[in-house]
Structure formats: C-alpha cells, structure tokens
Design a protein around this motif. Structure first.
Motif, mmCIF file in Angstrom:
data_model
loop_
_atom_site.group_PDB
_atom_site.id
_atom_site.type_symbol
_atom_site.label_atom_id
_atom_site.label_comp_id
_atom_site.label_asym_id
_atom_site.label_seq_id
_atom_site.Cartn_x
_atom_site.Cartn_y
_atom_site.Cartn_z
ATOM 1 N N ASN A 147 0.832 -1.331 0.151
ATOM 2 C CA ASN A 147 0.128 0.045 -0.132
ATOM 3 C C ASN A 147 0.869 1.231 0.022
ATOM 4 O OD1 ASN A 147 -2.698 -0.841 -0.289
ATOM 5 N ND2 ASN A 147 -2.795 -1.327 1.884
ATOM 6 N N GLN A 148 1.967 1.290 0.625
ATOM 7 C CA GLN A 148 2.905 2.472 0.696
ATOM 8 C C GLN A 148 3.428 2.714 -0.581
ATOM 9 O OE1 GLN A 148 5.559 1.519 3.933
ATOM 10 N NE2 GLN A 148 4.101 1.824 5.398
ATOM 11 N N HIS A 149 3.904 1.315 -1.310
ATOM 12 C CA HIS A 149 4.527 1.562 -2.743
ATOM 13 C C HIS A 149 3.525 1.971 -3.566
ATOM 14 C CE1 HIS A 149 8.162 -0.197 -0.948
ATOM 15 N NE2 HIS A 149 7.970 -1.423 -1.427
ATOM 16 N N LEU A 150 2.363 1.641 -3.483
ATOM 17 C CA LEU A 150 1.131 1.980 -4.543
ATOM 18 C C LEU A 150 0.933 3.356 -4.323
ATOM 19 C CD1 LEU A 150 -1.279 -1.010 -4.609
ATOM 20 C CD2 LEU A 150 0.684 -0.673 -6.342
ATOM 21 N N SER A 151 1.107 4.035 -3.262
ATOM 22 C CA SER A 151 0.557 5.344 -2.742
ATOM 23 C C SER A 151 1.843 6.325 -3.562
ATOM 24 C CB SER A 151 0.667 5.733 -1.395
ATOM 25 O OG SER A 151 -0.323 5.094 -0.619
ATOM 26 N N GLU A 152 2.869 5.785 -3.664
ATOM 27 C CA GLU A 152 4.042 6.503 -4.168
ATOM 28 C C GLU A 152 3.844 6.284 -5.780
ATOM 29 O OE1 GLU A 152 9.042 6.203 -4.533
ATOM 30 O OE2 GLU A 152 7.850 5.430 -2.802
ATOM 31 N N LEU A 153 3.746 5.170 -6.179
ATOM 32 C CA LEU A 153 3.453 5.085 -7.643
ATOM 33 C C LEU A 153 2.011 5.745 -8.303
ATOM 34 C CD1 LEU A 153 4.280 1.142 -8.221
ATOM 35 C CD2 LEU A 153 5.593 3.100 -8.583
ATOM 36 N N ALA A 154 1.075 5.939 -7.395
ATOM 37 C CA ALA A 154 -0.117 6.873 -7.952
ATOM 38 C C ALA A 154 0.205 8.075 -8.159
ATOM 39 C CB ALA A 154 -1.053 6.543 -6.590
ATOM 40 N N ARG A 155 1.274 8.592 -7.391
ATOM 41 C CA ARG A 155 1.617 10.139 -7.364
ATOM 42 C C ARG A 155 2.358 10.220 -8.836
ATOM 43 N NH1 ARG A 155 2.034 9.655 -1.756
ATOM 44 N NH2 ARG A 155 4.368 9.385 -1.983
ATOM 45 N N LYS A 156 3.148 9.083 -9.128
ATOM 46 C CA LYS A 156 4.119 9.228 -9.989
ATOM 47 C C LYS A 156 3.456 8.864 -11.466
ATOM 48 C CE LYS A 156 8.283 7.121 -12.022
ATOM 49 N NZ LYS A 156 9.459 6.046 -11.588
ATOM 50 N N PHE A 157 2.264 8.166 -11.433
ATOM 51 C CA PHE A 157 1.398 7.982 -12.755
ATOM 52 C C PHE A 157 -0.071 8.202 -12.468
ATOM 53 C CE2 PHE A 157 5.000 4.754 -12.225
ATOM 54 C CZ PHE A 157 5.582 4.946 -13.569
ATOM 55 N N PRO A 158 -0.293 9.409 -12.442
ATOM 56 C CA PRO A 158 -1.769 9.848 -12.236
ATOM 57 C C PRO A 158 -2.839 9.606 -13.147
ATOM 58 C CG PRO A 158 -0.418 11.858 -12.866
ATOM 59 C CD PRO A 158 0.676 10.607 -12.621
ATOM 60 N N GLN A 159 -2.422 8.900 -14.370
ATOM 61 C CA GLN A 159 -3.158 8.598 -15.492
ATOM 62 C C GLN A 159 -3.600 7.298 -15.042
ATOM 63 O OE1 GLN A 159 0.062 8.894 -15.727
ATOM 64 N NE2 GLN A 159 1.052 7.574 -17.163
ATOM 65 N N THR A 160 -2.978 6.596 -14.060
ATOM 66 C CA THR A 160 -3.452 5.385 -13.926
ATOM 67 C C THR A 160 -4.338 5.179 -12.715
ATOM 68 O OG1 THR A 160 -1.291 4.095 -14.838
ATOM 69 C CG2 THR A 160 -2.677 2.667 -13.342
ATOM 70 N N LYS A 161 -5.428 4.455 -12.568
ATOM 71 C CA LYS A 161 -6.208 4.467 -11.314
ATOM 72 C C LYS A 161 -5.776 3.321 -10.418
ATOM 73 C CE LYS A 161 -11.230 4.824 -10.782
ATOM 74 N NZ LYS A 161 -12.453 4.514 -11.138
ATOM 75 N N PHE A 162 -5.312 3.943 -9.298
ATOM 76 C CA PHE A 162 -4.961 2.849 -8.314
ATOM 77 C C PHE A 162 -5.779 3.035 -7.052
ATOM 78 C CE2 PHE A 162 -0.888 4.031 -10.203
ATOM 79 C CZ PHE A 162 -0.205 3.014 -9.890
ATOM 80 N N LEU A 163 -6.226 1.591 -6.782
ATOM 81 C CA LEU A 163 -7.488 1.251 -5.805
ATOM 82 C C LEU A 163 -7.118 0.250 -4.942
ATOM 83 C CD1 LEU A 163 -10.565 0.875 -8.428
ATOM 84 C CD2 LEU A 163 -9.853 2.848 -7.064
ATOM 85 N N LYS A 164 -7.677 0.349 -3.681
ATOM 86 C CA LYS A 164 -7.450 -0.924 -2.733
ATOM 87 C C LYS A 164 -8.704 -1.273 -1.915
ATOM 88 C CE LYS A 164 -6.036 2.367 0.999
ATOM 89 N NZ LYS A 164 -4.938 2.745 1.967
ATOM 90 N N SER A 165 -8.708 -2.338 -1.416
ATOM 91 C CA SER A 165 -9.953 -2.799 -0.861
ATOM 92 C C SER A 165 -9.577 -4.055 -0.057
ATOM 93 C CB SER A 165 -10.923 -3.449 -2.077
ATOM 94 O OG SER A 165 -12.214 -3.924 -1.205
ATOM 95 N N ILE A 166 -10.094 -4.140 1.239
ATOM 96 C CA ILE A 166 -10.063 -5.225 2.005
ATOM 97 C C ILE A 166 -10.744 -6.216 1.521
ATOM 98 C CG2 ILE A 166 -10.682 -5.997 4.474
ATOM 99 C CD1 ILE A 166 -10.555 -3.281 5.437
ATOM 100 N N SER A 167 -9.844 -7.417 1.345
ATOM 101 C CA SER A 167 -10.129 -8.582 0.491
ATOM 102 C C SER A 167 -11.552 -9.151 0.806
ATOM 103 C CB SER A 167 -8.956 -9.888 0.845
ATOM 104 O OG SER A 167 -9.136 -9.911 2.192
ATOM 105 N N THR A 168 -11.862 -9.476 1.704
ATOM 106 C CA THR A 168 -13.289 -9.833 2.239
ATOM 107 C C THR A 168 -14.540 -9.036 2.022
ATOM 108 O OG1 THR A 168 -12.846 -9.588 4.567
ATOM 109 C CG2 THR A 168 -12.245 -11.588 3.793
#
Length: 255
Positions: A147-168
């Motif tokens: 999740n920490q890595h994805l937050s950094e990548l989301a800022r670097k690649f704002p044209q890509t939609k980054f989502l997260k969800s609790i699995s269950t």
C-alpha cells in the motif's frame, strides 16, 4: 461550330492582333481559334511571386500544428488576419488534447473501495483507463508495504487508477493465503494478476520492482531501463562469488 462559321471567324481574325487583350480575342482563344496569349515577363514574375506567397503561408500554417496553447497566444500578433481561422482551429485542437490529458491525469492517489464500488470503479472505469486494484488485510506486513509503494506510484503515474480494498469486503471469503493480491484491468478486462507473498518476493520488495512488474502488464509506462530485481540478483551473485575461495587459494591450502 459549323464549317462556315469557322471559316468566317478565321477570315476576320486575319486582320486581328492575336496578342491584343480584347474580349473578342478571349472568345477566340476559348474556341481554340487563337493560340493562348503569350505571357509577358512581368506576368511570369507575378505568378512566381504568388506561388512563393502561397508556399510561405502554407509553411506558417504548418507551424501551428507543433505549437502549444501558450505558444499560439504568444505568437498571435505575428500572424496575419488571414491566419486567424487556422490559428483558432489549432487552438481548439490543442485545447481538446489538453482536456483529454487532464481527464487521464485525474487520479494521483490510492482510493479505498468496497465490493459495491467494484463494477463502477473497475469494470466501468472508462475508455483507455488502466486500473490497479490491491486486495489487502490489516495486520499483514507485506500488504502494508505494498500500500505504501502503491501510494508512491499513484503520485508518479496519475493517469493510472490505483485502488485498494479489504479482501473480504470486495470478494467474500477470499482466502488470506492469497494476500497480497493485485489485479490489473484495462477497460474492464483483466490483464494481469499477482497473487500471494511469493510472487512479490516478501518484505524485501522495493517500489522500483513493483513499478517494473506493473509496467510489464501495461498499467504504467516506466522510465526504468531494466528490471531492478535483476540488478539486485546480479549484485547478490557477485557478492557470493567474492566470498568463495579461488582455485589458487584452494591449491595453497592443500599444500
């Protein structure tokens, strides 16, 4: 034209200067009775000048295509009134391109979703939109790291939609052994899936390694030139080799 009319015209033109600039001569030239009027040197030069002006104007118009909105505004005074229509056309074109870019660059962060949001946020994300979805659970260290890595990548690649969800909450009864899980979608179609801790290499996972992995699926356009994981492996092997005894050392120990 009858033969008699043609004979009459030819008889009349015998007394006419064929190069004279008269309405009657223009009619005869159209009928093919008189040859085309010989052009003067001034007329030849004037025609060449007109062609040159057309070429220069075409060259100016072509420069519009490579200009940004700001450049069009800055150079507006340098263009003639005849160029205004072309300038406006290219300004509207650049404005449309800018708006399209803004739409694509409207993300920039990891957004939390639930199962109810899945269809809207993932399957109906929009034309040309890449979606990276991370299924995680609180208390799983590798999920927290990703999740920490994805937050950094989301800022670097704002044209890509980054989502997260609790699995269950996203997928009922999703097994914990499959965490972390990353799904990659493009226009509602799954393009890649990364399931389980072994796929990510454990807690040693670097953000560059995750970026490279996502770039292989097409989700991001990385500026990395090669897989950073390979660099780490090469350094590890080099380190191992340096600790191994050489053949010369082995020979000396035997003696």
């Amino acid at each position: 034209m009858t033969p008699w009319q043609h004979k009459l015209i030819c008889h009349q033109t015998a007394y006419i200067d064929p190069n004279a600039d008269t309405e009657w001569n223009d009619i005869l030239r159209k009928k093919g009775v008189l040859p085309p009027k010989e052009r003067t040197q001034d007329e030849v030069e004037e025609e060449a000048l007109e062609k040159q002006i057309v070429l220069e104007q075409s060259s100016v118009v072509k420069t519009y295509e490579s200009m940004t909105l700001n450049e069009l505004d800055e150079n507006e005074d340098d263009f003639s009134e005849e160029d205004e229509a072309a300038i406006e056309m290219y300004r509207q074109k650049r404005l449309a391109e800018w708006k399209a870019t803004q739409i694509k660059n409207c993300f920039g962060e990891v957004v939390e979703i639930s199962g109810q949001d899945y269809i809207k946020e993932v399957n109906k994300a929009g034309e040309g939109i890449w979606v990276v979805l991370h299924l995680y659970k609180q208390g799983v260290p590798l999920c927290t790291l990703i999740n920490q890595h994805l937050s950094e990548l989301a800022r670097k690649f704002p044209q890509t939609k980054f989502l997260k969800s609790i699995s269950t909450t996203c997928i009922p009864n999703y097994p914990d052994r499959n965490l972390p899980t990353i799904f990659v979608y493009h226009e509602g179609e799954m393009k890649a899936q990364y399931i389980g801790p072994l796929v990510f290499g454990g807690m040693n996972l670097k953000v560059e390694e995750l970026e490279w992995r996502l770039s292989e699926s097409g989700a991001v356009k990385t500026d990395l030139e090669e897989n950073p994981k390979k660099q780490i492996e090469d350094k590890l092997m080099s380190s191992i080799r340096s600790t191994l005894p050489t053949r010369k050392d082995s020979d000396s120990e035997e003696n």
